[in-house]
Design a protein around this motif. Structure first.
Motif, PDB file in Angstrom:
ATOM      1  N   ASN A  35       0.820  -1.210   0.000  1.00 39.53           N
ATOM      2  CA  ASN A  35       0.000   0.000   0.000  1.00 39.53           C
ATOM      3  C   ASN A  35       0.853   1.258   0.000  1.00 39.53           C
ATOM      4  O   ASN A  35       0.572   2.216  -0.726  1.00 39.53           O
ATOM      5  N   ILE A  36       1.889   1.253   0.823  1.00 37.84           N
ATOM      6  CA  ILE A  36       2.777   2.410   0.902  1.00 37.84           C
ATOM      7  C   ILE A  36       3.449   2.660  -0.438  1.00 37.84           C
ATOM      8  O   ILE A  36       3.546   3.801  -0.896  1.00 37.84           O
ATOM      9  N   ARG A  37       3.897   1.600  -1.094  1.00 40.32           N
ATOM     10  CA  ARG A  37       4.543   1.753  -2.407  1.00 40.32           C
ATOM     11  C   ARG A  37       3.580   2.345  -3.422  1.00 40.32           C
ATOM     12  O   ARG A  37       3.969   3.171  -4.249  1.00 40.32           O
ATOM     13  N   LEU A  38       2.332   1.941  -3.395  1.00 38.67           N
ATOM     14  CA  LEU A  38       1.345   2.496  -4.323  1.00 38.67           C
ATOM     15  C   LEU A  38       1.093   3.973  -4.038  1.00 38.67           C
ATOM     16  O   LEU A  38       1.035   4.791  -4.958  1.00 38.67           O
ATOM     17  N   ILE A  39       0.951   4.308  -2.767  1.00 34.83           N
ATOM     18  CA  ILE A  39       0.692   5.701  -2.393  1.00 34.83           C
ATOM     19  C   ILE A  39       1.875   6.596  -2.739  1.00 34.83           C
ATOM     20  O   ILE A  39       1.694   7.706  -3.237  1.00 34.83           O
TER      21      ILE A  39
END
Length: 59
Positions: A35-39
């Motif tokens: 999720n962090i990588r996508l954000i």
């Protein structure tokens, strides 16, 4: 051992969130690294902040 892709992701994380208070661990404790990588791939800082708030249930 870290892969080259992981090193690039960590470098990108630092570039997107250079000041750690923008990305406190309390804000994102329930987010996965995926999720962090996508954000962090969102270009507009206000949009990133919006998605972090939505994903973490912040007001």
């Amino acid at each position: 051992m870290l892969s080259e892709a992981n090193l690039w992701n960590m470098r990108e994380f630092y570039q997107v969130f250079p000041e750690f208070d923008q990305f406190s661990t309390q804000r994102v404790a329930n987010l996965s690294w995926t999720n962090i990588r996508l954000i962090m791939r969102i270009d507009e800082p206000s949009e990133r902040d919006y998605y972090i708030k939505e994903a973490t249930g912040e007001e």
